[in-house]
Motif scaffolding. Structure first.
Motif, PDB file in Angstrom:
ATOM      1  N   UNK A 126       2.741  -4.461   3.466  1.00 57.51           N
ATOM      2  CA  UNK A 126       3.695  -3.371   3.581  1.00 57.51           C
ATOM      3  C   UNK A 126       2.970  -2.061   3.303  1.00 57.51           C
ATOM      4  N   UNK A 127       3.283  -1.046   4.081  1.00 54.00           N
ATOM      5  CA  UNK A 127       2.715   0.290   3.883  1.00 54.00           C
ATOM      6  C   UNK A 127       3.873   1.261   3.704  1.00 54.00           C
ATOM      7  N   UNK A 128       3.848   1.988   2.583  1.00 53.64           N
ATOM      8  CA  UNK A 128       4.898   2.954   2.283  1.00 53.64           C
ATOM      9  C   UNK A 128       4.273   4.336   2.225  1.00 53.64           C
ATOM     10  N   UNK A 129       4.766   5.231   3.087  1.00 54.02           N
ATOM     11  CA  UNK A 129       4.337   6.633   3.043  1.00 54.02           C
ATOM     12  C   UNK A 129       5.292   7.350   2.105  1.00 54.02           C
ATOM     13  N   UNK A 130       4.751   8.021   1.118  1.00 49.36           N
ATOM     14  CA  UNK A 130       5.567   8.644   0.090  1.00 49.36           C
ATOM     15  C   UNK A 130       6.311   9.881   0.588  1.00 49.36           C
ATOM     16  N   UNK A 131       5.853  10.460   1.659  1.00 46.27           N
ATOM     17  CA  UNK A 131       6.442  11.693   2.182  1.00 46.27           C
ATOM     18  C   UNK A 131       5.309  12.624   2.529  1.00 46.27           C
ATOM     19  N   UNK A 132       5.451  13.349   3.601  1.00 50.79           N
ATOM     20  CA  UNK A 132       4.318  14.143   4.046  1.00 50.79           C
ATOM     21  C   UNK A 132       4.783  15.481   4.587  1.00 50.79           C
ATOM     22  N   UNK A 133       4.175  16.507   4.058  1.00 48.78           N
ATOM     23  CA  UNK A 133       4.477  17.842   4.552  1.00 48.78           C
ATOM     24  C   UNK A 133       3.241  18.498   5.182  1.00 48.78           C
ATOM     25  N   UNK A 134       2.101  17.874   5.015  1.00 46.45           N
ATOM     26  CA  UNK A 134       0.857  18.391   5.575  1.00 46.45           C
ATOM     27  C   UNK A 134       0.530  17.579   6.821  1.00 46.45           C
ATOM     28  N   UNK A 135       0.980  18.044   7.976  1.00 45.40           N
ATOM     29  CA  UNK A 135       0.838  17.271   9.212  1.00 45.40           C
ATOM     30  C   UNK A 135      -0.613  17.090   9.651  1.00 45.40           C
ATOM     31  N   UNK A 136      -1.530  17.923   9.144  1.00 48.92           N
ATOM     32  CA  UNK A 136      -2.941  17.757   9.495  1.00 48.92           C
ATOM     33  C   UNK A 136      -3.556  16.522   8.838  1.00 48.92           C
ATOM     34  N   UNK A 137      -3.013  16.115   7.695  1.00 50.34           N
ATOM     35  CA  UNK A 137      -3.581  14.984   6.966  1.00 50.34           C
ATOM     36  C   UNK A 137      -2.551  13.900   6.680  1.00 50.34           C
ATOM     37  N   UNK A 138      -1.431  13.936   7.358  1.00 48.28           N
ATOM     38  CA  UNK A 138      -0.335  13.014   7.084  1.00 48.28           C
ATOM     39  C   UNK A 138      -0.726  11.580   7.436  1.00 48.28           C
ATOM     40  N   UNK A 139      -0.561  10.645   6.480  1.00 50.08           N
ATOM     41  CA  UNK A 139      -0.925   9.246   6.743  1.00 50.08           C
ATOM     42  C   UNK A 139      -0.159   8.618   7.899  1.00 50.08           C
ATOM     43  N   UNK A 140       1.048   9.067   8.181  1.00 53.96           N
ATOM     44  CA  UNK A 140       1.839   8.424   9.228  1.00 53.96           C
ATOM     45  C   UNK A 140       1.260   8.635  10.615  1.00 53.96           C
ATOM     46  N   UNK A 141       0.403   9.603  10.770  1.00 50.62           N
ATOM     47  CA  UNK A 141      -0.225   9.835  12.064  1.00 50.62           C
ATOM     48  C   UNK A 141      -1.069   8.631  12.470  1.00 50.62           C
ATOM     49  N   UNK A 142      -1.701   7.984  11.497  1.00 53.96           N
ATOM     50  CA  UNK A 142      -2.655   6.917  11.794  1.00 53.96           C
ATOM     51  C   UNK A 142      -2.154   5.513  11.499  1.00 53.96           C
ATOM     52  N   UNK A 143      -1.075   5.372  10.754  1.00 48.57           N
ATOM     53  CA  UNK A 143      -0.669   4.052  10.308  1.00 48.57           C
ATOM     54  C   UNK A 143       0.475   3.476  11.136  1.00 48.57           C
ATOM     55  N   UNK A 144       0.342   2.214  11.541  1.00 51.46           N
ATOM     56  CA  UNK A 144       1.443   1.565  12.257  1.00 51.46           C
ATOM     57  C   UNK A 144       2.483   1.035  11.265  1.00 51.46           C
ATOM     58  N   UNK A 156       0.857  -1.185   0.000  1.00 51.49           N
ATOM     59  CA  UNK A 156       0.000   0.000   0.000  1.00 51.49           C
ATOM     60  C   UNK A 156       0.891   1.232   0.000  1.00 51.49           C
ATOM     61  N   UNK A 157       0.734   2.076  -1.019  1.00 48.18           N
ATOM     62  CA  UNK A 157       1.469   3.332  -1.127  1.00 48.18           C
ATOM     63  C   UNK A 157       0.517   4.459  -0.749  1.00 48.18           C
ATOM     64  N   UNK A 158       0.897   5.285   0.233  1.00 48.91           N
ATOM     65  CA  UNK A 158       0.002   6.332   0.710  1.00 48.91           C
ATOM     66  C   UNK A 158       0.654   7.711   0.661  1.00 48.91           C
ATOM     67  N   UNK A 159      -0.191   8.691   0.429  1.00 50.13           N
ATOM     68  CA  UNK A 159       0.193  10.097   0.535  1.00 50.13           C
ATOM     69  C   UNK A 159      -1.090  10.871   0.853  1.00 50.13           C
ATOM     70  N   UNK A 160      -1.023  12.168   0.869  1.00 47.47           N
ATOM     71  CA  UNK A 160      -2.196  12.944   1.266  1.00 47.47           C
ATOM     72  C   UNK A 160      -3.274  12.919   0.182  1.00 47.47           C
ATOM     73  N   UNK A 161      -2.948  13.368  -1.023  1.00 45.19           N
ATOM     74  CA  UNK A 161      -3.971  13.511  -2.069  1.00 45.19           C
ATOM     75  C   UNK A 161      -4.136  12.299  -2.971  1.00 45.19           C
TER      76      UNK A 161
END
Length: 151
Positions: free
Chosen positions: A91-109, A20-25
């Motif tokens: 596997x979960x890959x966060x692509x990079x996050x600059x928007x801390x209000x909607x950043x996927x890493x806040x919720x994903x283990x 799973x590849x995640x980012x904000x938009x």
């Protein structure tokens, strides 16, 4: 399994993996990663991409850059990240996050952070650089999971 030095949960079927590849938009980086994964991974592997704040259209510069390397993502749609996607992924890959209000890493283990620049608003030259880095990293992921599942 370890992916880039981090422990990753294995599914019950050791021969099949979902990434799973995640980012904000879910309009650029994660869409490129999904496209490359579908190109390079064996059929038994599945990829998904999603975002915490999906938008209505994939970034046109990203679509153009991917067409240049023979991958058409023009029909892909931004998808909202769900609990089911997270649960069903190995596997979960966060692509990079600059928007801390909607950043996927806040919720994903157990997230693997790639910290890639967002192509939004960038020139086609910069989008190509980001695309090429994503391709390199996806190839590394595919090599690692195919090696791990062949043991």
């Amino acid at each position: 399994m370890k992916l880039f030095g981090k422990s990753i949960t294995n599914s019950s079927n050791k021969d099949s993996k979902t990434i799973l590849f995640v980012c904000v938009e879910n309009a650029g980086r994660s869409q490129m990663a999904e496209g490359f994964f579908k190109k390079y991974a064996p059929d038994r592997f599945k990829s998904l991409s999603a975002g915490t704040k999906p938008i209505s259209q994939i970034n046109p510069m990203v679509v153009e850059a991917m067409k240049e390397v023979g991958i058409d993502i023009s029909k892909q749609k931004s998808k909202e990240l769900t609990d089911e996607m997270i649960r069903d992924s190995d596997n979960v890959v966060n692509m990079g996050c600059r928007d801390k209000n909607f950043c996927p890493t806040i919720w994903l283990p157990k997230v693997i952070e790639w910290n890639l620049e967002d192509p939004k608003g960038k020139s086609i030259e910069k989008v190509r650089e980001i695309r090429d880095e994503i391709e390199k990293r996806v190839k590394e992921v595919v090599a690692e999971i195919t090696t791990t599942t062949q043991r």
